[in-house]
Design an enzyme around this catalytic site. Structure first.
Site, PDB file in Angstrom:
ATOM      1  N   CYS A 118      44.734 -42.961 -10.376  1.00 12.56           N
ATOM      2  CA  CYS A 118      44.762 -43.551 -11.601  1.00 12.56           C
ATOM      3  C   CYS A 118      43.844 -43.931 -12.348  1.00 12.56           C
ATOM      4  O   CYS A 118      43.621 -43.826 -13.619  1.00 12.56           O
ATOM      5  CB  CYS A 118      46.017 -44.405 -11.180  1.00 12.56           C
ATOM      6  SG  CYS A 118      45.367 -45.923 -10.356  1.00 12.56           S
ATOM      7  N   GLY A 154      64.777 -44.162  -5.129  1.00 11.74           N
ATOM      8  CA  GLY A 154      63.907 -45.214  -5.843  1.00 11.74           C
ATOM      9  C   GLY A 154      64.726 -45.818  -7.206  1.00 11.74           C
ATOM     10  O   GLY A 154      64.564 -46.795  -7.432  1.00 11.74           O
ATOM     11  N   GLU A 210      52.358 -50.439 -12.476  1.00 11.68           N
ATOM     12  CA  GLU A 210      51.023 -49.819 -12.467  1.00 11.68           C
ATOM     13  C   GLU A 210      51.109 -48.166 -12.768  1.00 11.68           C
ATOM     14  O   GLU A 210      51.885 -47.597 -11.946  1.00 11.68           O
ATOM     15  CB  GLU A 210      50.185 -50.116 -10.954  1.00 11.68           C
ATOM     16  CG  GLU A 210      50.066 -51.527 -10.649  1.00 11.68           C
ATOM     17  CD  GLU A 210      49.086 -51.919 -11.332  1.00 11.68           C
ATOM     18  OE1 GLU A 210      48.373 -51.378 -12.455  1.00 11.68           O
ATOM     19  OE2 GLU A 210      48.798 -53.284 -11.278  1.00 11.68           O
ATOM     20  N   LYS A 223      60.064 -48.351  -0.823  1.00  9.52           N
ATOM     21  CA  LYS A 223      60.471 -47.183  -0.994  1.00  9.52           C
ATOM     22  C   LYS A 223      59.303 -46.360  -1.174  1.00  9.52           C
ATOM     23  O   LYS A 223      58.731 -46.169  -2.316  1.00  9.52           O
ATOM     24  CB  LYS A 223      61.386 -47.021  -2.120  1.00  9.52           C
ATOM     25  CG  LYS A 223      62.627 -45.858  -2.110  1.00  9.52           C
ATOM     26  CD  LYS A 223      61.860 -44.348  -1.768  1.00  9.52           C
ATOM     27  CE  LYS A 223      61.380 -44.312  -3.232  1.00  9.52           C
ATOM     28  NZ  LYS A 223      60.614 -42.722  -3.151  1.00  9.52           N
ATOM     29  N   GLU A 255      47.605 -37.244 -18.675  1.00  7.74           N
ATOM     30  CA  GLU A 255      46.787 -37.440 -17.403  1.00  7.74           C
ATOM     31  C   GLU A 255      47.080 -36.041 -16.594  1.00  7.74           C
ATOM     32  O   GLU A 255      48.313 -35.626 -16.407  1.00  7.74           O
ATOM     33  CB  GLU A 255      47.643 -38.504 -16.537  1.00  7.74           C
ATOM     34  CG  GLU A 255      47.225 -38.993 -15.362  1.00  7.74           C
ATOM     35  CD  GLU A 255      47.666 -39.976 -14.528  1.00  7.74           C
ATOM     36  OE1 GLU A 255      49.082 -40.044 -14.415  1.00  7.74           O
ATOM     37  OE2 GLU A 255      47.030 -40.933 -14.310  1.00  7.74           O
TER      38      GLU A 255
HETATM   39  P1  NAD Z   1      56.078 -40.797  -9.528  1.00  8.30           P
HETATM   40  O1  NAD Z   1      56.125 -41.513 -10.583  1.00  8.30           O
HETATM   41  O2  NAD Z   1      56.452 -39.201  -9.630  1.00  8.30           O
HETATM   42  O3  NAD Z   1      56.692 -41.537  -8.192  1.00  8.30           O
HETATM   43  C1  NAD Z   1      56.476 -42.403  -7.846  1.00  8.30           C
HETATM   44  C2  NAD Z   1      57.229 -43.437  -6.960  1.00  8.30           C
HETATM   45  O4  NAD Z   1      58.495 -43.292  -7.840  1.00  8.30           O
HETATM   46  C3  NAD Z   1      57.763 -42.273  -5.945  1.00  8.30           C
HETATM   47  O5  NAD Z   1      58.115 -43.070  -4.751  1.00  8.30           O
HETATM   48  C4  NAD Z   1      59.017 -41.814  -6.409  1.00  8.30           C
HETATM   49  O6  NAD Z   1      59.862 -41.169  -5.126  1.00  8.30           O
HETATM   50  C5  NAD Z   1      59.653 -42.787  -7.156  1.00  8.30           C
HETATM   51  N1  NAD Z   1      60.559 -42.194  -8.282  1.00  8.30           N
HETATM   52  C6  NAD Z   1      60.755 -41.064  -8.706  1.00  8.30           C
HETATM   53  N2  NAD Z   1      61.494 -41.162  -9.807  1.00  8.30           N
HETATM   54  C7  NAD Z   1      62.030 -42.435  -9.765  1.00  8.30           C
HETATM   55  C8  NAD Z   1      63.114 -43.114 -10.617  1.00  8.30           C
HETATM   56  N3  NAD Z   1      63.764 -42.543 -11.681  1.00  8.30           N
HETATM   57  N4  NAD Z   1      63.354 -44.504 -10.367  1.00  8.30           N
HETATM   58  C9  NAD Z   1      62.604 -45.060  -9.413  1.00  8.30           C
HETATM   59  N5  NAD Z   1      61.787 -44.384  -8.746  1.00  8.30           N
HETATM   60  C10 NAD Z   1      61.501 -43.348  -8.701  1.00  8.30           C
HETATM   61  O7  NAD Z   1      54.325 -40.628  -9.247  1.00  8.30           O
HETATM   62  P2  NAD Z   1      53.720 -39.966  -8.177  1.00  8.30           P
HETATM   63  O8  NAD Z   1      53.705 -38.416  -8.656  1.00  8.30           O
HETATM   64  O9  NAD Z   1      54.188 -40.380  -6.937  1.00  8.30           O
HETATM   65  O10 NAD Z   1      52.085 -40.605  -8.412  1.00  8.30           O
HETATM   66  C11 NAD Z   1      51.383 -40.077  -9.225  1.00  8.30           C
HETATM   67  C12 NAD Z   1      51.258 -41.079 -10.436  1.00  8.30           C
HETATM   68  O11 NAD Z   1      51.140 -42.320 -10.058  1.00  8.30           O
HETATM   69  C13 NAD Z   1      50.167 -40.894 -11.499  1.00  8.30           C
HETATM   70  O12 NAD Z   1      50.648 -40.975 -12.814  1.00  8.30           O
HETATM   71  C14 NAD Z   1      49.073 -42.052 -11.125  1.00  8.30           C
HETATM   72  O13 NAD Z   1      48.254 -42.255 -12.358  1.00  8.30           O
HETATM   73  C15 NAD Z   1      50.088 -43.056 -10.774  1.00  8.30           C
HETATM   74  N6  NAD Z   1      49.508 -44.087 -10.137  1.00  8.30           N
HETATM   75  C16 NAD Z   1      49.133 -45.385 -10.767  1.00  8.30           C
HETATM   76  C17 NAD Z   1      48.427 -46.090 -10.050  1.00  8.30           C
HETATM   77  C18 NAD Z   1      47.873 -47.566 -10.646  1.00  8.30           C
HETATM   78  O14 NAD Z   1      47.810 -48.440 -10.022  1.00  8.30           O
HETATM   79  N7  NAD Z   1      48.081 -47.492 -12.090  1.00  8.30           N
HETATM   80  C19 NAD Z   1      48.022 -46.016  -8.744  1.00  8.30           C
HETATM   81  C20 NAD Z   1      48.439 -44.888  -7.886  1.00  8.30           C
HETATM   82  C21 NAD Z   1      49.193 -43.832  -8.703  1.00  8.30           C
END
Ligand code: NAD
Length: 489
Positions: free
Chosen positions: A290, A218, A256, A180, A389
């Site tokens: 990240c 998700g 992650e 997803k 962040e």
């Molecule tokens: P997000 O948490 O908003 O969304 C990530 C994913 O989760 C998307 O596919 C979203 O549709 C889904 N999602 C949203 N709400 C959900 C729920 N309640 N249940 C299940 N899935 C849900 O993050 P983003 O804005 O897409 O990405 C940015 C964030 O990701 C930053 O905080 C960054 O640090 C983190 N990130 C971490 C890593 C790592 O490896 N640690 C790598 C890349 C990004």
């Protein structure tokens, strides 16, 4: 880049979304570039059912040779279409072209070879020999097996990297997958689905990809009892809710999450080179990484000098059109993210900080979700902008009073994803051993590699992605204890 919407991949077939289609937007122009299938709850339900059936009724989990073949085939097919994928990645993610030759595309595609090779050489069964625990002569075997269905949920910032770092090892280990992707980057995932359907021998149901505009898809994936593992990359706040949802059926959860990583400059480091490295790191892909180091800790007596060095390096960063091969800092992904970063810049001033450079929209870029590379000065590690962040090209520069103080400040964070330390070899190595972070760069070393485990301490995550540890995240452990009649012990 217009035309028919991209499609979902469910049970081996490319299909339209039950919810119709939704726009995908070029963040550098703010224009819709086309549409993607909008998967709904029924689509996800069918995708999970297909993955469950493929796992429960086919040989996928036992046929290592087929899995290795399919993964290498996917890597090669992706490479055959790499120029198409590159253009999509630049247009949809706003990823600078230069980064698509590395971490944004080429490297993660090539890295699919690592889980394939790991599966090929992995000791799936280990014989512990015969012993007589509690007086019962027994031959003991430890068997590693796939979990079953993996639900993979990904963010938008490095969509290919995160996708392949999840589905590569999950599939190589013998699981089936429902992916997803983030609503902001559906095309990157949909293209992978198309290539799998058209150019590989993955059996139906082994890989399913459901693009969707609604985040609740998700959440549905995290809750469904037919899913055995949730592999999530995204923000810490969403990770918390994924973990809560998964707890209802005691799924294995792999997370992650976010970071606020420290870049520590010791007083015996070459200051200007270290500051230049800190500046280009945080400006890369507009700070949407990240593991980027977003807190710079410098010796107090050289604070002003460090600010000037960082600002000078930032002024040399090419900001703008991600298509331009020189660009390092492209746009943020969306108006929402741009506004979020801007609100943190406003907060920095409200907290008493100052901008040593940057602080707003870059001159001459009137369209696109751009923010200037920005240096925030004059705050302590207690400021919210130093603790939370921001996920933009924003560096908070903090003063430290020697190694012990620098270590205390670096570790004073709810996160622990990554860290960097610049200084003489012995002192830097000592600090690396005490930093509470999953990866530590010492004097410019590069930790990112297919064979290197990546992940966070504290609220930056649970588990490790990539490397052997990342492969084993997707394996259960079974012990078979067979009585040996008449054995002497
Ligand atoms: P997000 O948490 O908003 O969304 C990530 C994913 O989760 C998307 O596919 C979203 O549709 C889904 N999602 C949203 N709400 C959900 C729920 N309640 N249940 C299940 N899935 C849900 O993050 P983003 O804005 O897409 O990405 C940015 C964030 O990701 C930053 O905080 C960054 O640090 C983190 N990130 C971490 C890593 C790592 O490896 N640690 C790598 C890349 C990004």
């Amino acid at each position: 880049m217009t035309g028919a919407p991209t499609q979902l991949l469910i049970d081996g077939a490319l299909v339209a979304g039950g919810g119709g289609a939704f726009d995908t937007v070029n963040p550098a122009t703010e224009e819709a570039i086309g549409a993607a299938a909008d998967g709904d709850a029924a689509d996800l339900d069918r995708a999970i059912a297909a993955a469950r059936t493929a796992f429960d009724t086919s040989d996928w989990g036992r046929d290592t040779a087929l899995r290795v073949h399919c993964l290498r085939q996917l890597r090669d097919a992706l490479n055959d279409e790499i120029e198409t994928l590159r253009e999509i990645t630049i247009a949809e993610v706003g990823a600078p072209r230069s980064l698509t030759y590395r971490g944004q595309l080429q490297t993660p595609v090539d890295d699919l070879g690592f889980p394939a090779a790991t599966a090929e050489s992995y000791p799936w069964q280990v014989d512990l020999g015969v012993a007589a625990p509690m007086g019962i002569a027994t031959a003991r075997t430890v068997v590693r097996e796939p979990f079953g269905v993996v639900g993979a949920i990904t963010p938008w910032n490095f969509p290919h990297q995160v996708t392949f770092a999840k589905i590569g090892p999950a599939l190589a280990a013998g699981n089936t997958v429902v992916l997803k992707p983030a609503p902001d980057t559906p095309w990157c995932a949909a293209e992978v689905g198309r290539i799998i359907a058209e150019k590989t021998d993955f059996p139906p149901g082994v890989v399913n990809i459901v693009t969707a505009s609604d985040h609740r898809i998700g959440a549905q994936l995290a809750q469904d009892p037919r899913v055995d593992v949730v592999s999530f990359t995204g923000s810490t706040a969403t990770g918390r809710s994924v973990m809560t949802a998964a707890a209802q059926t005691i799924k294995k959860v792999f997370l992650e999450l976010g970071g606020k990583s420290a870049f520590v400059i010791l007083d015996d480091a070459e200051l200007s080179a270290a500051c230049a490295a800190a500046a280009s790191t945080v400006a890369m892909h507009a700070g949407q990484g990240c593991a980027l180091t977003t807190r710079l800790l410098v010796p107090r007596e050289r604070y002003g000098e460090a600010l000037d060095a960082v600002a000078a390096a930032m002024s040399r960063v090419a900001v703008g059109d991600p298509n331009d091969p020189k660009t390092l800092c492209g746009p943020l992904i969306s108006a929402k993210q741009r506004d979020r970063v801007q609100s943190y810049l406003d907060l920095a001033i409200a907290e008493g900080g100052t901008f040593h450079c940057g602080g707003g929209r870059p001159a001459g870029l009137d369209r696109g979700f751009f923010i200037e590379p920005t240096v925030i000065a004059g705050l302590t590690n207690q400021a919210r902008v130093a603790r939370e962040e921001i996920f933009g090209p924003v560096l908070v520069v903090l003063a430290h009073d020697g190694d012990a103080d620098a270590l205390r400040i670096a570790n004073d964070s709810p996160y622990g994803l990554s860290a960097t330390v610049f200084g003489s070899a012995e002192r830097a190595a000592r600090m690396a051993s005490q930093l509470r972070a999953g990866t530590v760069n010492v004097n410019g070393g590069m930790w990112y590699s297919a064979d290197v485990p990546f992940g966070g301490y504290k609220q930056s995550g649970v588990g490790r992605e990539m490397g052997l540890a990342g492969f084993e995240e997707y394996l259960e452990t079974k012990v078979v204890a067979t009585a040996v009649p008449g054995a002497q012990h």
